[in-house]
Design a protein around this motif. Structure first.
Motif, PDB file in Angstrom:
ATOM      1  N   VAL A   1       0.945   5.375   0.122  1.00 29.35           N
ATOM      2  CA  VAL A   1       0.089   6.476   0.559  1.00 29.35           C
ATOM      3  C   VAL A   1       0.795   7.805   0.323  1.00 29.35           C
ATOM      4  O   VAL A   1       1.976   7.970   0.659  1.00 29.35           O
TER       5      VAL A   1
ATOM      6  N   SER B   1      -8.589   6.481  -3.604  1.00 28.21           N
ATOM      7  CA  SER B   1      -7.838   5.260  -3.344  1.00 28.21           C
ATOM      8  C   SER B   1      -8.225   4.227  -4.387  1.00 28.21           C
ATOM      9  O   SER B   1      -9.242   4.376  -5.067  1.00 28.21           O
TER      10      SER B   1
ATOM     11  N   SER C   1      -3.183   1.913  -3.435  1.00 30.80           N
ATOM     12  CA  SER C   1      -2.669   3.258  -3.205  1.00 30.80           C
ATOM     13  C   SER C   1      -3.789   4.168  -2.730  1.00 30.80           C
ATOM     14  O   SER C   1      -4.969   3.917  -2.985  1.00 30.80           O
ATOM     15  N   ALA C   2      -3.397   5.217  -2.021  1.00 31.41           N
ATOM     16  CA  ALA C   2      -4.349   6.202  -1.519  1.00 31.41           C
ATOM     17  C   ALA C   2      -3.672   7.554  -1.495  1.00 31.41           C
ATOM     18  O   ALA C   2      -2.457   7.659  -1.307  1.00 31.41           O
TER      19      ALA C   2
ATOM     20  N   LEU D   1      -9.087   1.199   2.247  1.00 30.49           N
ATOM     21  CA  LEU D   1      -8.224   0.116   1.784  1.00 30.49           C
ATOM     22  C   LEU D   1      -7.910  -0.846   2.924  1.00 30.49           C
ATOM     23  O   LEU D   1      -7.879  -2.064   2.737  1.00 30.49           O
TER      24      LEU D   1
ATOM     25  N   ALA E   1      -7.586   8.687   3.335  1.00 30.83           N
ATOM     26  CA  ALA E   1      -8.131   7.959   2.186  1.00 30.83           C
ATOM     27  C   ALA E   1      -7.715   6.496   2.193  1.00 30.83           C
ATOM     28  O   ALA E   1      -8.331   5.674   1.503  1.00 30.83           O
ATOM     29  N   ALA E   2      -6.680   6.153   2.970  1.00 30.83           N
ATOM     30  CA  ALA E   2      -6.219   4.768   3.031  1.00 30.83           C
ATOM     31  C   ALA E   2      -7.092   3.901   3.931  1.00 30.83           C
ATOM     32  O   ALA E   2      -7.023   2.675   3.853  1.00 30.83           O
TER      33      ALA E   2
ATOM     34  N   VAL F   1       0.858  -1.180   0.000  1.00 35.69           N
ATOM     35  CA  VAL F   1       0.000   0.000   0.000  1.00 35.69           C
ATOM     36  C   VAL F   1       0.895   1.231   0.000  1.00 35.69           C
ATOM     37  O   VAL F   1       1.764   1.380   0.871  1.00 35.69           O
TER      38      VAL F   1
END
Length: 318
Positions: free
Chosen positions: A104, A146, A154-155, A164, A160-161, A102
Motif C-alpha cells: 500500500v 488498486s 497493491s493499492a 482488496l 484504496a486497499a 498487499v
C-alpha cells in the motif's frame, strides 16, 4: 449469526500481519484491522487473527512462519518506504513466502529493496510514479487505484486497499459474507461489471476461477485492439504457459480461441443491434479486414456478416 463452533470448523483461523513503517503510529492500521475484526463478529468466530507491528519488531526470518500468512505492508501516500540492510533478508523472506502480499502507498518500493520487483505490476500513487519508474517498478495499465498481478496485490492508499481486503474476505468466506460486511460498515456496493453472455458462461464453467475471471475482463476491455496472449499473461502476472493451461483445464478451450469468440460475439451484437457501417464494426472488434471478419463470422454462424444483419432486420435472428 453463524454458530461459533461451526464457523471455527468451517473456517480455520488465518493470520493477518499488518506491518507499518517505523514512523507510522499503530492507529494507521485501525481501518484495515477493523475490517477483519468485524468479519470475526459477523461470522461469530475468530476466523482472523490480526497483528499490527513494525518490521523491526518481527525479526523472525524462518520461512515456515510466513507460508500461511497474509502480509499487508501499509505505507502512506507521502513517504517512500525503504528498509535498512539488516532488515532486507527478513523482507525478502516474507515477500517471497507469504501466499498473499498487499503493498500500500509507499510500500511498493519494498519490492525493489528486496530485489523482487521484476515481473510485478503495481498500483502506484501519483506521488511516487516518477521515482518508481526510475527504479524499474512497473505500473498496472490504466493507473487503477488498486489491483492484483500474480501473487502481489497493491493499492495507492489505505482507503484504496479496502476493496482488496473485501476481495480477500470473499475469497476466504464467500461473497455473501463480504457483502454483509460491506453493508454493515455502510460501504457502497460495487458497480456491476458489464459482461457478455459468453464470458459469464465460461466463468461459470470455470467455477468462478479468479485468473479466468480477470482474463475475461481484460479481454473484454481490449476488444478493439486485441492483446497478444503473452502480453495478457504479463498483465495478469502469470506465465503464458500457466494461462494456457488454466484455460484448457477449466474451460476446455485455449485463451486465444476464447478471445476470438468474445470478439465474434461482439461483432454479432453490433451487426444485429446497430446500424454501424461494416468498416466500423471491423475496427471495433479488432479483425482488421473485411475478409478476416467474414471468415470467422461464417465459421461461427454459417453466414456472412451481411446475411447476419439482414436476418436480424427481418426478425429471423437466432
Amino acid at each position: 449469526m453463524i454458530c461459533p463452533d461451526q464457523a471455527r470448523a468451517a473456517h480455520p483461523a488465518r493470520d493477518i500481519d499488518i506491518i507499518l513503517p517505523d514512523a507510522s503510529p499503530p492507529s494507521a492500521a485501525r481501518m484495515l484491522a477493523d475490517l477483519f475484526r468485524t468479519t470475526n463478529e459477523i461470522l461469530g468466530a475468530p476466523v482472523y487473527r490480526v497483528s499490527v507491528h513494525r518490521l523491526a519488531a518481527q525479526p523472525c526470518a524462518d520461512p515456515r512462519r510466513w507460508t500461511r500468512r497474509t502480509v499487508i505492508l501499509l505505507g502512506d501516500i507521502r513517504t517512500r518506504w525503504s528498509v535498512t540492510d539488516p532488515l532486507r533478508p527478513l523482507l525478502r523472506v516474507l515477500l517471497a513466502q507469504a501466499p498473499r502480499r498487499v503493498l500500500v502507498g509507499g510500500a511498493v518500493f519494498l519490492l525493489s529493496d528486496a530485489g523482487l520487483a521484476r515481473g510485478c505490476a503495481l498500483a502506484i500513487h501519483p506521488n511516487f510514479r516518477a521515482a518508481a519508474a526510475e527504479e524499474g517498478l512497473e505500473a498496472l495499465p490504466d493507473a487503477p487505484l488498486s489491483g492484483v498481478a500474480g501473487p502481489v496485490a497493491s493499492a495507492v492508499s489505505g482507503f484504496a486497499a479496502v476493496p482488496l481486503m473485501l476481495d480477500l474476505i470473499a475469497e476466504d468466506h464467500g461473497q455473501v459474507t463480504a457483502n454483509a460486511l460491506r453493508a454493515y460498515l455502510g460501504l457502497p456496493a460495487p458497480e456491476a461489471q458489464s459482461r457478455s453472455r459468453l464470458s459469464l458462461g465460461l466463468l461459470q464453467r470455470a467455477r468462478g476461477d479468479r485468473l479466468i475471471d480477470r482474463s475475461l475482463a481484460l479481454m473484454q476491455e481490449h476488444i478493439e485492439e486485441p492483446l497478444r496472449i503473452g502480453d495478457l499473461a504479463r498483465m495478469l502476472g502469470v506465465s503464458t504457459r500457466k494461462l494456457q493451461r488454466q484455460f484448457l483445464e477449466l474451460t476446455g478451450e485455449g485463451p486465444l480461441s476464447v478471445y476470438r469468440a468474445l470478439r465474434i460475439e461482439r461483432a454479432r451484437q453490433l451487426l444485429e443491434q446497430t446500424n454501424l457501417p461494416l468498416v466500423e464494426i471491423i475496427a471495433a472488434t479488432g479483425f482488421g479486414t473485411h475478409s478476416n471478419l467474414a471468415r470467422w463470422v461464417r465459421k461461427e454462424h454459417g453466414v456472412s456478416p451481411h446475411a447476419l444483419r439482414q436476418r436480424a432486420m427481418s426478425g429471423r435472428a437466432a
